[in-house]
Design an enzyme around this catalytic site. Structure first.
Site, PDB file in Angstrom:
ATOM      1  N   GLY A 198       0.812  -1.217   0.000  1.00 48.95           N
ATOM      2  CA  GLY A 198       0.000   0.000   0.000  1.00 48.95           C
ATOM      3  C   GLY A 198       0.838   1.257   0.000  1.00 48.95           C
ATOM      4  N   HIS A 224     -21.321   7.991   6.551  1.00 49.31           N
ATOM      5  CA  HIS A 224     -21.050   9.432   6.612  1.00 49.31           C
ATOM      6  C   HIS A 224     -22.318  10.216   6.289  1.00 49.31           C
ATOM      7  CE1 HIS A 224     -19.189  13.273   6.013  1.00 49.31           C
ATOM      8  NE2 HIS A 224     -17.984  12.788   6.247  1.00 49.31           N
ATOM      9  N   SER A 280     -17.582  16.878   1.952  1.00 47.86           N
ATOM     10  CA  SER A 280     -16.761  16.843   3.160  1.00 47.86           C
ATOM     11  C   SER A 280     -17.494  17.326   4.421  1.00 47.86           C
ATOM     12  CB  SER A 280     -15.541  17.728   2.947  1.00 47.86           C
ATOM     13  OG  SER A 280     -14.895  17.941   4.167  1.00 47.86           O
ATOM     14  N   ARG A 300     -20.386  11.681  13.307  1.00 41.78           N
ATOM     15  CA  ARG A 300     -21.027  11.204  12.077  1.00 41.78           C
ATOM     16  C   ARG A 300     -22.136  10.200  12.333  1.00 41.78           C
ATOM     17  NH1 ARG A 300     -15.446  10.667   8.566  1.00 41.78           N
ATOM     18  NH2 ARG A 300     -15.193  12.915   8.384  1.00 41.78           N
ATOM     19  N   GLU A 349      -5.960   2.520   7.644  1.00 45.03           N
ATOM     20  CA  GLU A 349      -7.344   2.046   7.716  1.00 45.03           C
ATOM     21  C   GLU A 349      -7.422   0.517   7.727  1.00 45.03           C
ATOM     22  OE1 GLU A 349     -10.039   4.080   5.019  1.00 45.03           O
ATOM     23  OE2 GLU A 349     -11.688   2.753   5.556  1.00 45.03           O
ATOM     24  N   ARG A 379     -15.438   6.653  13.960  1.00 43.56           N
ATOM     25  CA  ARG A 379     -14.265   7.527  13.813  1.00 43.56           C
ATOM     26  C   ARG A 379     -14.702   8.978  13.729  1.00 43.56           C
ATOM     27  NH1 ARG A 379     -11.877  10.076   9.578  1.00 43.56           N
ATOM     28  NH2 ARG A 379     -12.918   8.932   7.902  1.00 43.56           N
ATOM     29  N   LEU A 412      -6.623  10.435   8.586  1.00 40.29           N
ATOM     30  CA  LEU A 412      -5.344  10.890   8.029  1.00 40.29           C
ATOM     31  C   LEU A 412      -4.315  10.969   9.148  1.00 40.29           C
ATOM     32  CD1 LEU A 412      -6.551  13.699   5.564  1.00 40.29           C
ATOM     33  CD2 LEU A 412      -6.327  11.246   5.177  1.00 40.29           C
TER      34      LEU A 412
HETATM   35  C1  LIG Z   1     -13.999  10.609  -0.098  1.00 40.52           C
HETATM   36  C2  LIG Z   1     -13.226  10.450   1.181  1.00 40.52           C
HETATM   37  C3  LIG Z   1     -12.794  11.556   1.881  1.00 40.52           C
HETATM   38  C4  LIG Z   1     -12.095  11.423   3.072  1.00 40.52           C
HETATM   39  N1  LIG Z   1     -11.685  12.548   3.741  1.00 40.52           N
HETATM   40  C5  LIG Z   1     -10.992  12.406   4.890  1.00 40.52           C
HETATM   41  C6  LIG Z   1     -10.537  13.548   5.598  1.00 40.52           C
HETATM   42  O1  LIG Z   1     -10.760  14.683   5.197  1.00 40.52           O
HETATM   43  N2  LIG Z   1      -9.839  13.364   6.733  1.00 40.52           N
HETATM   44  C7  LIG Z   1      -9.558  12.123   7.216  1.00 40.52           C
HETATM   45  O2  LIG Z   1      -8.907  12.009   8.255  1.00 40.52           O
HETATM   46  N3  LIG Z   1      -9.959  11.018   6.550  1.00 40.52           N
HETATM   47  C8  LIG Z   1     -10.664  11.132   5.406  1.00 40.52           C
HETATM   48  N4  LIG Z   1     -11.073  10.012   4.744  1.00 40.52           N
HETATM   49  C9  LIG Z   1     -10.573   8.692   5.167  1.00 40.52           C
HETATM   50  C10 LIG Z   1      -9.117   8.522   4.698  1.00 40.52           C
HETATM   51  O3  LIG Z   1      -8.965   9.105   3.430  1.00 40.52           O
HETATM   52  C11 LIG Z   1      -8.691   7.071   4.607  1.00 40.52           C
HETATM   53  O4  LIG Z   1      -9.051   6.380   5.764  1.00 40.52           O
HETATM   54  C12 LIG Z   1      -7.173   6.991   4.463  1.00 40.52           C
HETATM   55  O5  LIG Z   1      -6.721   7.806   3.415  1.00 40.52           O
HETATM   56  C13 LIG Z   1      -6.717   5.562   4.233  1.00 40.52           C
HETATM   57  O6  LIG Z   1      -5.336   5.579   4.010  1.00 40.52           O
HETATM   58  P1  LIG Z   1      -4.515   4.228   3.914  1.00 40.52           P
HETATM   59  O7  LIG Z   1      -3.113   4.607   3.646  1.00 40.52           O
HETATM   60  O8  LIG Z   1      -4.792   3.398   5.112  1.00 40.52           O
HETATM   61  O9  LIG Z   1      -5.145   3.446   2.671  1.00 40.52           O
HETATM   62  P2  LIG Z   1      -5.382   3.886   1.131  1.00 40.52           P
HETATM   63  O10 LIG Z   1      -5.101   5.299   0.882  1.00 40.52           O
HETATM   64  O11 LIG Z   1      -6.722   3.332   0.785  1.00 40.52           O
HETATM   65  O12 LIG Z   1      -4.290   3.081   0.361  1.00 40.52           O
HETATM   66  C14 LIG Z   1      -4.362   1.697   0.178  1.00 40.52           C
HETATM   67  C15 LIG Z   1      -3.149   1.271  -0.619  1.00 40.52           C
HETATM   68  O13 LIG Z   1      -3.066  -0.149  -0.587  1.00 40.52           O
HETATM   69  C16 LIG Z   1      -2.837  -0.654  -1.877  1.00 40.52           C
HETATM   70  N5  LIG Z   1      -3.369  -2.018  -1.901  1.00 40.52           N
HETATM   71  C17 LIG Z   1      -4.535  -2.466  -1.393  1.00 40.52           C
HETATM   72  N6  LIG Z   1      -4.634  -3.792  -1.574  1.00 40.52           N
HETATM   73  C18 LIG Z   1      -3.493  -4.177  -2.207  1.00 40.52           C
HETATM   74  C19 LIG Z   1      -3.009  -5.411  -2.652  1.00 40.52           C
HETATM   75  N7  LIG Z   1      -3.696  -6.544  -2.489  1.00 40.52           N
HETATM   76  N8  LIG Z   1      -1.807  -5.454  -3.259  1.00 40.52           N
HETATM   77  C20 LIG Z   1      -1.068  -4.314  -3.439  1.00 40.52           C
HETATM   78  N9  LIG Z   1      -1.488  -3.107  -3.011  1.00 40.52           N
HETATM   79  C21 LIG Z   1      -2.691  -3.049  -2.410  1.00 40.52           C
HETATM   80  C22 LIG Z   1      -3.514   0.321  -2.803  1.00 40.52           C
HETATM   81  O14 LIG Z   1      -2.965   0.224  -4.094  1.00 40.52           O
HETATM   82  C23 LIG Z   1      -3.185   1.643  -2.097  1.00 40.52           C
HETATM   83  O15 LIG Z   1      -1.906   2.060  -2.488  1.00 40.52           O
HETATM   84  C24 LIG Z   1     -11.807  10.134   3.572  1.00 40.52           C
HETATM   85  C25 LIG Z   1     -12.251   9.012   2.884  1.00 40.52           C
HETATM   86  C26 LIG Z   1     -12.971   9.163   1.712  1.00 40.52           C
HETATM   87  C27 LIG Z   1     -13.507   7.938   1.043  1.00 40.52           C
END
Ligand SMILES: Cc1cc2nc3c(=O)[nH]c(=O)nc-3n(C[C@H](O)[C@H](O)[C@H](O)COP(=O)(O)OP(=O)(O)OC[C@H]3O[C@@H](n4cnc5c(N)ncnc54)[C@H](O)[C@@H]3O)c2cc1C
Length: 646
Positions: free
Chosen positions: A41, A267, A285, A338, A433, A443, A449
């Site tokens: 990821g 949400h 948002s 939320r 996440e 949450r 973030l």
């Molecule tokens: C529309 C939206 C708006 C949001 N706004 C906010 C905000 O303003 N503030 C806040 O705190 N949170 C917000 N959130 C929540 C937050 O964005 C996410 O919880 C957070 O970005 C998740 O980050 P992450 O690095 O855990 O995963 P992600 O950013 O989902 O990254 C997952 C990574 O894993 C990789 N991956 C997954 N499975 C595999 C696999 N099998 N093999 C190889 N790679 C894989 C993907 O390619 C990707 O690179 C929002 C969510 C959404 C949907």
């Protein structure tokens, strides 16, 4: 039942993390160079972890299924990131952020982890500013803040409505620096399919090159899962279309516990569903709730006239509007958490006051703020969000209120981890996440973030060393060894099985059916009956899927249908576990609302006596019942109470 070891350090809450860091085992620089770490990821969690581990001197291999690390779903985050800087001098502190997060999560998160998160929050902002992240600033040049739900202070740092994108660009730059330095090897378009375990420890992965279809084997002394959340189990959600559960589900099937799978965040401010052929929902948002007021008509006849298109919202007089959040929760008003805001919207719509053609919408109105602050200020704060809304709905939100309705957005559940962010499989860590983590049953906005970057920049780089320090004599294991061959065969067999079905129905049709079961029966409101039905219906769906799915193309090429099929197969199994988890938890807490358990005022009614624990589910084999392990939560620093936002 297996024993749960959460490894929470001894000592006073505020000292635990400092003591841990001062006394943990480290790996010296010469040994770091001998150790390989796999990170799955490139979102905020994975990119920040890989960049930090590379900078420390480890050899890192990082994977994502997108064509570039910077397309990870984190890029979609709009509203902001929390930190306890107290720049506003409005009474914030590390303790208050910790307290708000535990309370916001309805007392279902681990105290020690959440306190640590609040402690590292300020360092995250410093780190990102140093990277050049263009956070919004006030006239005097200081970083600006706004408010998010569940807090009475302004602690949310933001970059217009693109905070995730700007933070990810910062992390991506740090990652690229390490790629250039040779400490990090980037694998784009490469999807992990299986975890490899050697002598009980995570030692590598099997992946599929999505361009060529080639199955690859990769060794690592440790594996870090940063694969994001699983909201797309509901088919319609605000998540990116590619977000999936497969990496998490595959490690669950290899022995990693799954924590609180049913804890889903719905949400409150999303653009309402508008048709049967929709595959994606759009978030508006939470930051909009700083200046937008939520209401529905007070009179049913007005609501009905609006639904029929006979009346415009702007024609409803002030005294005929029900600002129901301000009415029910005067202390927090439109900024209740939320789960509370979502249920309140559902309650009004179910009672017949909903607007929009379907009646499943409420208004988010900026008229008061535009009058008070002027259109320019509102445009500066939310311009890109207003533009996005207008593009999708074809209505100008400066002139007429937005219509919003709750939608699936985030999953608090995920792979269970201990204080060190290590799963129940030694050497396998989960961050961001993907883990069940710090948000309990709900949450707070702008905290994902914070958690993802906190885990990646400031927690994992320490805790993983405590594990690896005992591994410095382990030579690299050949990927020709039996454990790798077995895992490779298992991945190839799964692909072969899917390709050979040649059934009549598309992968998407199964996903859509799963989503409907999940939303109707394990969605915003659940009952014993609905969850029982969901378990039974998902079992049938699963059988049908494996008999009748049609995957076109071949496995040796770019094949998005095969990618989806592998992911949907896992979503179906996860859906069943979520329904089981929701069924067993006979209480309401946070986003988990069992209709049988509510107060007279319709608020979530917890059962602390029986359910003050993390449900850590253990896989026992195909068609076997999973085992429920319980990590009992102890609150030594916070007085547990009924949540009150009135
Ligand atoms: C529309 C939206 C708006 C949001 N706004 C906010 C905000 O303003 N503030 C806040 O705190 N949170 C917000 N959130 C929540 C937050 O964005 C996410 O919880 C957070 O970005 C998740 O980050 P992450 O690095 O855990 O995963 P992600 O950013 O989902 O990254 C997952 C990574 O894993 C990789 N991956 C997954 N499975 C595999 C696999 N099998 N093999 C190889 N790679 C894989 C993907 O390619 C990707 O690179 C929002 C969510 C959404 C949907």
């Amino acid at each position: 039942m297996s024993e749960i070891k959460s490894k929470i350090p001894q000592g006073a809450l505020a000292d635990k993390w400092t003591t841990y860091k001062s006394t943990q085992n480290l790996v010296n620089p010469a040994n770091k160079r001998k150790l390989d770490i796999i990170v799955i990821g490139t979102g905020l969690a994975g990119a920040s972890a890989a960049a930090s581990l590379g900078e420390l001197g480890f050899n890192v291999k990082i994977f994502c299924y997108q064509d570039s690390p910077r397309r990870a779903h984190s890029i979609a985050a709009q509203g902001g990131i929390n930190a306890a800087k107290n720049y506003q001098n409005d009474g914030d502190s590390v303790y208050r952020l910790f307290y708000d997060t535990i309370k916001g999560g309805d007392y279902r998160a681990r105290e020690a982890n959440v306190h640590r998160l609040a402690e590292v929050s300020n360092a995250i902002i410093d780190q990102c500013v140093a990277q050049g992240v263009p956070f919004a600033r006030e006239y005097g040049g200081l970083l600006d803040n706004r408010s998010f739900g569940g807090a009475q202070v302004s602690r949310t740092f933001y970059a217009r409505g693109q905070t995730g994108q700007q933070l990810l660009l910062g992390a991506y730059r740090a990652l690229n620096r390490q790629i250039n330095a040779g400490t990090v090897e980037m694998h784009n378009r490469d999807e992990m399919l299986e975890l490899v375990i050697v002598d009980g420890k995570a030692r590598g992965i099997i992946s599929r090159n999505l361009i060529t279809g080639e199955i690859e084997k990769h060794f690592g002394h440790a594996v870090v899962l940063a694969s994001g959340g699983y909201g797309n189990v509901f088919y319609l959600s605000t998540n990116a279309m590619g977000s999936n559960t497969s990496a998490a589900w595959q490690v669950y099937k290899k022995g990693a516990y799954f924590g609180n799978p049913c804890f889903t965040q719905i949400h409150p401010t999303c653009i309402p569903v508008h048709g049967d052929y929709q595959s994606k929902l759009t978030l508006m948002s939470e930051s909009l709730r700083n200046d937008g007021r939520i209401w529905v008509p007070k009179k049913k006849e007005d609501a009905e006239a609006i639904r029929k298109g006979l009346l415009k919202p702007t024609a409803i007089k002030e005294e005929d509007r029900d600002y129901y959040l301000e009415r029910r929760y005067p202390a927090f008003g439109n900024l209740v958490p939320r789960d509370v805001a979502s249920r309140a919207a559902k309650e009004r719509c179910d009672a017949g006051f909903g607007v929009g053609s379907t009646g499943l919408a409420v208004y988010l109105d900026f008229a008061t703020s535009i009058n008070r602050l002027g259109k320019k200020v509102i445009e500066e704060r939310y311009g890109n969000l207003f533009q996005m809304y207008e593009k999708i709905v074809d209505e100008n939100p400066y002139e007429t209120p937005m219509m919003i309705y709750p939608a699936v957005h985030y999953t608090m559940g995920g792979i269970w981890v201990d204080y060190e962010l290590q799963t129940s499989i030694p050497g396998l860590f989960a961050i961001g996440e993907a883990n069940f983590s710090d948000h309990g049953a709900n949450r707070l906005g702008a905290s994902a973030l914070m958690q993802g970057l906190g885990d990646g920049y400031f927690v994992l780089p320490y805790t993983i060393q405590n594990y690896l320090s005992a591994d410095i004599r382990t030579p690299r294991i050949s990927t020709d060894s039996p454990a790798f061959s077995e895992a490779e065969k298992s991945a190839k067999d799964r692909i072969q099985k899917l390709m050979s079905i040649r059934g009549k129905h598309s992968v998407d049709s199964f996903h859509k059916r799963l989503g409907k079961i999940m939303w109707d029966k394990v969605g915003m409101a659940r009952t014993k009956q609905s969850c029982t039905e969901a378990v039974a219906e998902i079992k049938v769906l699963r059988e049908e899927f494996w008999k009748d799915v049609r995957v076109t193309g071949t496995p040796d090429e770019l094949n998005p249908e095969l990618e989806k099929a592998l992911r949907v197969a896992d979503f179906i199994e996860l859906g069943e576990l979520m329904a089981r988890d929701a069924l067993h938890r006979e209480e309401s807490c946070g986003g988990h609302f069992r209709e049988e358990f509510q107060t007279e005022e319709g608020e979530a009614l917890r059962n602390d006596g029986d359910f003050m624990y993390v449900a850590a589910w253990e896989y026992k084999g195909e068609n076997q019942e999973p085992v429920l392990n319980k990590e009992v939560l102890e609150y030594e620093n916070i007085k547990v109470a009924q949540r009150n936002y009135k």
